[in-house]
Scaffold this motif. Structure first.
Motif, PDB file in Angstrom:
ATOM      1  N   THR A  10       0.815  -1.218   0.000  1.00  0.00           N
ATOM      2  CA  THR A  10       0.000   0.000   0.000  1.00  0.00           C
ATOM      3  C   THR A  10       0.846   1.265   0.000  1.00  0.00           C
ATOM      4  O   THR A  10       0.333   2.350  -0.225  1.00  0.00           O
ATOM      5  CB  THR A  10      -0.967   0.012   1.198  1.00  0.00           C
ATOM      6  N   GLY A  11       2.121   1.142   0.270  1.00  0.00           N
ATOM      7  CA  GLY A  11       3.010   2.297   0.195  1.00  0.00           C
ATOM      8  C   GLY A  11       3.047   3.123   1.462  1.00  0.00           C
ATOM      9  O   GLY A  11       2.585   2.707   2.520  1.00  0.00           O
ATOM     10  N   SER A  12       3.560   4.323   1.339  1.00  0.00           N
ATOM     11  CA  SER A  12       3.762   5.187   2.503  1.00  0.00           C
ATOM     12  C   SER A  12       2.752   6.323   2.560  1.00  0.00           C
ATOM     13  O   SER A  12       3.014   7.363   3.146  1.00  0.00           O
ATOM     14  CB  SER A  12       5.185   5.748   2.469  1.00  0.00           C
ATOM     15  N   ARG A  13       1.591   6.125   1.947  1.00  0.00           N
ATOM     16  CA  ARG A  13       0.519   7.121   2.012  1.00  0.00           C
ATOM     17  C   ARG A  13      -0.808   6.396   2.201  1.00  0.00           C
ATOM     18  O   ARG A  13      -0.908   5.197   1.958  1.00  0.00           O
ATOM     19  CB  ARG A  13       0.489   7.970   0.747  1.00  0.00           C
ATOM     20  N   GLU A  14      -1.820   7.135   2.635  1.00  0.00           N
ATOM     21  CA  GLU A  14      -3.153   6.543   2.774  1.00  0.00           C
ATOM     22  C   GLU A  14      -3.592   6.046   1.406  1.00  0.00           C
ATOM     23  O   GLU A  14      -3.361   6.699   0.394  1.00  0.00           O
ATOM     24  CB  GLU A  14      -4.130   7.588   3.292  1.00  0.00           C
ATOM     25  N   ARG A  15      -4.271   4.887   1.400  1.00  0.00           N
ATOM     26  CA  ARG A  15      -4.543   4.298   0.096  1.00  0.00           C
ATOM     27  C   ARG A  15      -5.784   3.444   0.100  1.00  0.00           C
ATOM     28  O   ARG A  15      -6.093   2.770   1.080  1.00  0.00           O
ATOM     29  CB  ARG A  15      -3.339   3.446  -0.298  1.00  0.00           C
ATOM     30  N   VAL A  16      -6.472   3.464  -1.026  1.00  0.00           N
ATOM     31  CA  VAL A  16      -7.527   2.516  -1.352  1.00  0.00           C
ATOM     32  C   VAL A  16      -6.968   1.710  -2.521  1.00  0.00           C
ATOM     33  O   VAL A  16      -6.778   2.239  -3.615  1.00  0.00           O
ATOM     34  CB  VAL A  16      -8.841   3.230  -1.735  1.00  0.00           C
ATOM     35  N   HIS A  17      -6.641   0.440  -2.267  1.00  0.00           N
ATOM     36  CA  HIS A  17      -5.918  -0.389  -3.234  1.00  0.00           C
ATOM     37  C   HIS A  17      -6.846  -1.453  -3.823  1.00  0.00           C
ATOM     38  O   HIS A  17      -7.370  -2.307  -3.097  1.00  0.00           O
ATOM     39  CB  HIS A  17      -4.716  -1.043  -2.546  1.00  0.00           C
ATOM     40  N   ASP A  18      -7.043  -1.420  -5.121  1.00  0.00           N
ATOM     41  CA  ASP A  18      -7.933  -2.336  -5.830  1.00  0.00           C
ATOM     42  C   ASP A  18      -7.343  -3.748  -5.881  1.00  0.00           C
ATOM     43  O   ASP A  18      -6.224  -3.938  -6.363  1.00  0.00           O
ATOM     44  CB  ASP A  18      -8.158  -1.808  -7.250  1.00  0.00           C
ATOM     45  N   ILE A  19      -8.085  -4.724  -5.378  1.00  0.00           N
ATOM     46  CA  ILE A  19      -7.654  -6.121  -5.448  1.00  0.00           C
ATOM     47  C   ILE A  19      -8.664  -6.971  -6.220  1.00  0.00           C
ATOM     48  O   ILE A  19      -8.611  -8.200  -6.168  1.00  0.00           O
ATOM     49  CB  ILE A  19      -7.399  -6.721  -4.047  1.00  0.00           C
ATOM     50  N   THR A  20      -9.537  -6.327  -6.973  1.00  0.00           N
ATOM     51  CA  THR A  20     -10.589  -7.053  -7.690  1.00  0.00           C
ATOM     52  C   THR A  20     -10.011  -8.091  -8.643  1.00  0.00           C
ATOM     53  O   THR A  20     -10.489  -9.230  -8.683  1.00  0.00           O
ATOM     54  CB  THR A  20     -11.493  -6.079  -8.458  1.00  0.00           C
ATOM     55  N   SER A  21      -8.992  -7.731  -9.410  1.00  0.00           N
ATOM     56  CA  SER A  21      -8.459  -8.682 -10.393  1.00  0.00           C
ATOM     57  C   SER A  21      -7.857  -9.910  -9.718  1.00  0.00           C
ATOM     58  O   SER A  21      -8.018 -11.034 -10.215  1.00  0.00           O
ATOM     59  CB  SER A  21      -7.451  -8.009 -11.326  1.00  0.00           C
ATOM     60  N   GLU A  22      -7.179  -9.727  -8.577  1.00  0.00           N
ATOM     61  CA  GLU A  22      -6.636 -10.872  -7.850  1.00  0.00           C
ATOM     62  C   GLU A  22      -7.762 -11.773  -7.351  1.00  0.00           C
ATOM     63  O   GLU A  22      -7.673 -13.004  -7.397  1.00  0.00           O
ATOM     64  CB  GLU A  22      -5.768 -10.422  -6.671  1.00  0.00           C
ATOM     65  N   ASP A  59     -12.811  10.227  -2.256  1.00  0.00           N
ATOM     66  CA  ASP A  59     -13.888  10.675  -1.365  1.00  0.00           C
ATOM     67  C   ASP A  59     -13.907   9.858  -0.080  1.00  0.00           C
ATOM     68  O   ASP A  59     -14.131  10.411   1.011  1.00  0.00           O
ATOM     69  CB  ASP A  59     -15.249  10.568  -2.062  1.00  0.00           C
ATOM     70  N   LEU A  60     -13.673   8.547  -0.185  1.00  0.00           N
ATOM     71  CA  LEU A  60     -13.628   7.699   1.007  1.00  0.00           C
ATOM     72  C   LEU A  60     -12.487   8.128   1.925  1.00  0.00           C
ATOM     73  O   LEU A  60     -12.680   8.276   3.139  1.00  0.00           O
ATOM     74  CB  LEU A  60     -13.474   6.222   0.627  1.00  0.00           C
ATOM     75  N   LEU A  61     -11.311   8.353   1.364  1.00  0.00           N
ATOM     76  CA  LEU A  61     -10.181   8.799   2.183  1.00  0.00           C
ATOM     77  C   LEU A  61     -10.464  10.153   2.825  1.00  0.00           C
ATOM     78  O   LEU A  61     -10.123  10.375   3.989  1.00  0.00           O
ATOM     79  CB  LEU A  61      -8.906   8.856   1.343  1.00  0.00           C
ATOM     80  N   ALA A  62     -11.118  11.058   2.088  1.00  0.00           N
ATOM     81  CA  ALA A  62     -11.465  12.375   2.645  1.00  0.00           C
ATOM     82  C   ALA A  62     -12.478  12.225   3.783  1.00  0.00           C
ATOM     83  O   ALA A  62     -12.351  12.880   4.826  1.00  0.00           O
ATOM     84  CB  ALA A  62     -12.006  13.286   1.552  1.00  0.00           C
ATOM     85  N   ALA A  63     -13.479  11.362   3.601  1.00  0.00           N
ATOM     86  CA  ALA A  63     -14.479  11.144   4.648  1.00  0.00           C
ATOM     87  C   ALA A  63     -13.834  10.543   5.895  1.00  0.00           C
ATOM     88  O   ALA A  63     -14.131  10.960   7.024  1.00  0.00           O
ATOM     89  CB  ALA A  63     -15.597  10.241   4.127  1.00  0.00           C
ATOM     90  N   LEU A  64     -12.935   9.576   5.696  1.00  0.00           N
ATOM     91  CA  LEU A  64     -12.248   8.979   6.841  1.00  0.00           C
ATOM     92  C   LEU A  64     -11.347   9.994   7.531  1.00  0.00           C
ATOM     93  O   LEU A  64     -11.223   9.990   8.761  1.00  0.00           O
ATOM     94  CB  LEU A  64     -11.450   7.751   6.406  1.00  0.00           C
ATOM     95  N   SER A  65     -10.742  10.885   6.757  1.00  0.00           N
ATOM     96  CA  SER A  65      -9.918  11.943   7.344  1.00  0.00           C
ATOM     97  C   SER A  65     -10.758  12.892   8.192  1.00  0.00           C
ATOM     98  O   SER A  65     -10.318  13.342   9.250  1.00  0.00           O
ATOM     99  CB  SER A  65      -9.193  12.712   6.244  1.00  0.00           C
ATOM    100  N   ASP A  66     -11.978  13.191   7.724  1.00  0.00           N
ATOM    101  CA  ASP A  66     -12.885  14.045   8.507  1.00  0.00           C
ATOM    102  C   ASP A  66     -13.318  13.351   9.790  1.00  0.00           C
ATOM    103  O   ASP A  66     -13.376  13.971  10.854  1.00  0.00           O
ATOM    104  CB  ASP A  66     -14.126  14.414   7.688  1.00  0.00           C
ATOM    105  N   LEU A  67     -13.645  12.053   9.691  1.00  0.00           N
ATOM    106  CA  LEU A  67     -14.107  11.296  10.851  1.00  0.00           C
ATOM    107  C   LEU A  67     -12.980  10.943  11.810  1.00  0.00           C
ATOM    108  O   LEU A  67     -13.184  10.888  13.024  1.00  0.00           O
ATOM    109  CB  LEU A  67     -14.775   9.991  10.393  1.00  0.00           C
TER     110      LEU A  67
END
Length: 135
Positions: A10-22, A59-67
């Motif tokens: 996921t690296g060194s930043r907040e991330r939403v990582h797609d695993i659908t293909s796996e 948007d999900l990362l922004a919402a989680l940052s707000d919460l």
């Protein structure tokens, strides 16, 4: 039940990582009908079924940052600033999801993808357990 573990960086930043293909490849190899259970065995990551690539992941990362702000309010206070929020996040984005599989294909909605959600910038490598349950 068949099961396998995949590695996600996921690296060194907040991330939403797609695993659908796996996930698609795994259920295709299993074949048939059943359920795919996706589990992240980490205290600071979650699994989301979400539309990706259209801004929803940001948007999900922004919402989680707000919460869950990355500040010093958290009692669990080791690691990077705001690390404690990463331990609260799985209560909002659980560390698992289950998806129906029909004839070896994920029965996701048109815009749904499977993603690992990771706010923890201190841990860049994640394992994800994929389990296929069938008769």
């Amino acid at each position: 039940m068949r099961s396998q573990t995949i590695e996600v960086v996921t690296g060194s930043r907040e991330r939403v990582h797609d695993i659908t293909s796996e996930c698609e490849g795994f259920v295709r190899s299993c074949g048939g009908d059943g359920l795919l259970h996706v589990f992240v065995p980490h205290a600071t990551a979650g699994v989301a079924l979400i539309e990706l690539g259209s801004g929803s992941d940001d948007d999900l990362l922004a919402a989680l940052s707000d919460l869950l702000p990355a500040d010093d309010r958290w009692k669990h206070a080791h690691g990077s600033r705001g690390h404690g929020r990463s331990h609260v996040m799985p209560a909002l984005v659980p560390p698992y999801a289950t998806v129906p599989v029909i004839a070896g294909r994920l029965a996701l909605g048109t815009w749904q993808s499977i993603a690992v959600v990771d706010l923890n910038v201190d841990n860049r490598e994640r394992q994800v357990r994929l389990s296929f349950l069938s008769d």
